[in-house]
Motif scaffolding. Structure first.
Motif, PDB file in Angstrom:
ATOM      1  N   GLU A 174      64.969  46.530 -14.464  1.00 34.12           N
ATOM      2  CA  GLU A 174      65.182  47.287 -13.227  1.00 34.12           C
ATOM      3  C   GLU A 174      64.222  46.819 -12.137  1.00 34.12           C
ATOM      4  O   GLU A 174      64.613  46.707 -10.960  1.00 34.12           O
ATOM      5  CB  GLU A 174      65.000  48.779 -13.493  1.00 34.12           C
ATOM      6  CG  GLU A 174      66.095  49.379 -14.370  1.00 34.12           C
ATOM      7  CD  GLU A 174      65.808  50.805 -14.788  1.00 34.12           C
ATOM      8  OE1 GLU A 174      64.625  51.224 -14.661  1.00 34.12           O
ATOM      9  OE2 GLU A 174      66.739  51.502 -15.240  1.00 34.12           O
ATOM     10  N   HIS A 175      62.976  46.532 -12.521  1.00 32.14           N
ATOM     11  CA  HIS A 175      62.016  46.017 -11.549  1.00 32.14           C
ATOM     12  C   HIS A 175      62.474  44.654 -11.024  1.00 32.14           C
ATOM     13  O   HIS A 175      62.409  44.399  -9.811  1.00 32.14           O
ATOM     14  CB  HIS A 175      60.624  45.887 -12.181  1.00 32.14           C
ATOM     15  CG  HIS A 175      60.045  47.182 -12.649  1.00 32.14           C
ATOM     16  ND1 HIS A 175      60.314  48.387 -12.041  1.00 32.14           N
ATOM     17  CD2 HIS A 175      59.175  47.454 -13.657  1.00 32.14           C
ATOM     18  CE1 HIS A 175      59.654  49.345 -12.650  1.00 32.14           C
ATOM     19  NE2 HIS A 175      58.953  48.805 -13.635  1.00 32.14           N
ATOM     20  N   TYR A 176      62.895  43.783 -11.926  1.00 34.92           N
ATOM     21  CA  TYR A 176      63.349  42.456 -11.509  1.00 34.92           C
ATOM     22  C   TYR A 176      64.479  42.583 -10.492  1.00 34.92           C
ATOM     23  O   TYR A 176      64.476  41.923  -9.442  1.00 34.92           O
ATOM     24  CB  TYR A 176      63.833  41.664 -12.730  1.00 34.92           C
ATOM     25  CG  TYR A 176      62.778  40.813 -13.396  1.00 34.92           C
ATOM     26  CD1 TYR A 176      61.498  41.302 -13.642  1.00 34.92           C
ATOM     27  CD2 TYR A 176      63.061  39.515 -13.804  1.00 34.92           C
ATOM     28  CE1 TYR A 176      60.541  40.516 -14.258  1.00 34.92           C
ATOM     29  CE2 TYR A 176      62.109  38.719 -14.413  1.00 34.92           C
ATOM     30  CZ  TYR A 176      60.849  39.219 -14.642  1.00 34.92           C
ATOM     31  OH  TYR A 176      59.892  38.437 -15.247  1.00 34.92           O
ATOM     32  N   ARG A 177      65.450  43.383 -10.833  1.00 30.41           N
ATOM     33  CA  ARG A 177      66.616  43.543  -9.956  1.00 30.41           C
ATOM     34  C   ARG A 177      66.196  44.131  -8.615  1.00 30.41           C
ATOM     35  O   ARG A 177      66.675  43.695  -7.555  1.00 30.41           O
ATOM     36  CB  ARG A 177      67.665  44.428 -10.634  1.00 30.41           C
ATOM     37  CG  ARG A 177      68.973  44.534  -9.874  1.00 30.41           C
ATOM     38  CD  ARG A 177      70.009  45.307 -10.661  1.00 30.41           C
ATOM     39  NE  ARG A 177      69.589  46.668 -10.969  1.00 30.41           N
ATOM     40  CZ  ARG A 177      70.420  47.635 -11.320  1.00 30.41           C
ATOM     41  NH1 ARG A 177      71.707  47.398 -11.440  1.00 30.41           N
ATOM     42  NH2 ARG A 177      69.967  48.851 -11.588  1.00 30.41           N
ATOM     43  N   ALA A 178      65.275  45.091  -8.625  1.00 30.12           N
ATOM     44  CA  ALA A 178      64.851  45.762  -7.394  1.00 30.12           C
ATOM     45  C   ALA A 178      64.109  44.825  -6.450  1.00 30.12           C
ATOM     46  O   ALA A 178      64.187  44.997  -5.222  1.00 30.12           O
ATOM     47  CB  ALA A 178      63.980  46.968  -7.724  1.00 30.12           C
ATOM     48  N   ILE A 179      63.373  43.837  -6.977  1.00 31.92           N
ATOM     49  CA  ILE A 179      62.618  42.935  -6.107  1.00 31.92           C
ATOM     50  C   ILE A 179      63.412  41.679  -5.752  1.00 31.92           C
ATOM     51  O   ILE A 179      62.882  40.772  -5.100  1.00 31.92           O
ATOM     52  CB  ILE A 179      61.262  42.550  -6.728  1.00 31.92           C
ATOM     53  CG1 ILE A 179      61.445  41.691  -7.981  1.00 31.92           C
ATOM     54  CG2 ILE A 179      60.437  43.790  -7.035  1.00 31.92           C
ATOM     55  CD1 ILE A 179      60.129  41.133  -8.526  1.00 31.92           C
ATOM     56  N   GLY A 180      64.667  41.627  -6.174  1.00 31.55           N
ATOM     57  CA  GLY A 180      65.530  40.534  -5.752  1.00 31.55           C
ATOM     58  C   GLY A 180      65.686  39.392  -6.722  1.00 31.55           C
ATOM     59  O   GLY A 180      66.284  38.361  -6.378  1.00 31.55           O
ATOM     60  N   LEU A 181      65.175  39.540  -7.942  1.00 30.45           N
ATOM     61  CA  LEU A 181      65.424  38.516  -8.959  1.00 30.45           C
ATOM     62  C   LEU A 181      66.799  38.743  -9.571  1.00 30.45           C
ATOM     63  O   LEU A 181      67.237  39.882  -9.726  1.00 30.45           O
ATOM     64  CB  LEU A 181      64.348  38.561 -10.041  1.00 30.45           C
ATOM     65  CG  LEU A 181      62.949  38.150  -9.582  1.00 30.45           C
ATOM     66  CD1 LEU A 181      61.929  38.379 -10.692  1.00 30.45           C
ATOM     67  CD2 LEU A 181      62.922  36.697  -9.133  1.00 30.45           C
ATOM     68  N   GLN A 182      67.461  37.653  -9.944  1.00 28.53           N
ATOM     69  CA  GLN A 182      68.827  37.753 -10.415  1.00 28.53           C
ATOM     70  C   GLN A 182      68.981  37.552 -11.921  1.00 28.53           C
ATOM     71  O   GLN A 182      70.049  37.825 -12.473  1.00 28.53           O
ATOM     72  CB  GLN A 182      69.706  36.756  -9.647  1.00 28.53           C
ATOM     73  CG  GLN A 182      69.723  37.074  -8.153  1.00 28.53           C
ATOM     74  CD  GLN A 182      70.541  36.090  -7.351  1.00 28.53           C
ATOM     75  OE1 GLN A 182      71.626  35.683  -7.757  1.00 28.53           O
ATOM     76  NE2 GLN A 182      70.032  35.696  -6.193  1.00 28.53           N
TER      77      GLN A 182
END
Length: 297
Positions: A174-182
């Motif tokens: 969820e953190h990855y997705r929230a900061i723009g990592l795909q």
């Protein structure tokens, strides 16, 4: 989704399976390891590596030359870790944990690291984020590390992997997705290998965010210095399984494992890549496969 559709979604046309190549840049310089190996291996020659002119863990030139010759590219995940003596409490300076986690790290602002990142970027290699030890459950730290890396690199990064394979599911994703990592390539084990988490990448949130399960980290394999044949047999069996199941096989080789401190691992990696190509596999970086199969936002 049918098995056949899953195969075709993740394995590019004309290939039976895929091999994703990744490298975590943890310690490109040999520091306290010189004393450790001199004592534990009873080999005082390791002490010579303390000299600034000797950089045995800087193996990038040979590694990039090999991948360039094979016509493949890999992903390098870059760590923006805290420093033991400037960022951590003095109470940690004399602890084994402190030295293990924070000593001997590197500064991504250093000229030699900047030059390496430019070589990777301009040469078609993927540069991704290697989230620091404490960032696994710290979204703002991850965001800061990603922004710092992108400012040095000069372009956005697509995905990454957490240091020490530390993962909180699904919070880290969820953190990855929230900061723009795909995508994330953390899910896996440092001590066991195999397709434990499936044969293909998956979407934990049923959207375009993807997880690439780690099939094997080099240290989990039989020691090739003790028995190269056993180590290769394990790799060959994974290739057999990948080919039989239309899998995406993801491997992790740390750059220092191409040094003399870890004999046999460089040879094993080169044989693995050549064998996959001989079998007609698609071979490249996770970000390259993601872009080919999913696209970018």
């Amino acid at each position: 989704m049918s098995v056949q559709r899953e195969r075709t979604e993740w394995v590019p046309d004309g290939h039976e399976f895929a091999l994703c190549l990744t490298h975590d840049i943890d310690r490109p310089y040999k520091t306290y390891q010189s004393l450790f190996y001199a004592l534990t291996r009873r080999d005082p020659s390791h002490l010579l590596d303390i000299a600034p002119s000797r950089t045995p863990y800087w193996t990038f030139d040979d590694l990039l030359d090999f991948e360039r010759e094979q016509g493949v590219r890999s992903a390098f995940y870059v760590l923006d870790e805290q420093s033991l003596f400037t960022d951590r409490s003095p109470r940690e300076w004399l602890t084994m944990t402190g030295w293990q986690l924070y000593a001997g790290r590197y500064d991504i602002e250093d000229e030699r690291i900047r030059d390496l990142l430019e070589t990777l970027r301009s040469g078609g290699w993927e540069v991704g984020l290697h989230g620091s030890y404490e960032s696994v459950d710290d979204r703002e730290r991850l965001r800061s590390e990603k922004a710092h890396l992108e400012s040095v690199l000069g372009e956005p990064v697509l995905g990454g992997r957490q240091h020490y394979l530390r993962l909180e599911r699904p919070e880290t994703w969820e953190h990855y997705r929230a900061i723009g990592l795909q995508y994330d390539a953390t899910l896996g084990s440092p001590t066991e290998y195999g397709f434990t988490d499936g044969y293909r990448p998956f979407r934990p949130f049923d959207d375009d965010f993807v997880v690439f399960p780690l099939t094997v980290m080099e240290a989990a394999l039989p020691d090739p210095a003790a028995s190269f044949d056993r180590a290769w047999a394990a790799c060959a069996a994974l290739l057999d399984e990948a080919e039989a199941n239309g899998a995406v096989m993801t491997v992790l080789w740390h750059p220092r494992y191409f040094s003399r401190d870890h004999p046999g691992y460089g040879r094993l990696y080169r044989r693995l890549v050549r064998a996959a190509l001989d079998r007609g596999a698609w071979v490249g970086a996770p970000g390259e496969l993601y872009t080919a199969c999913v696209g970018t936002r």
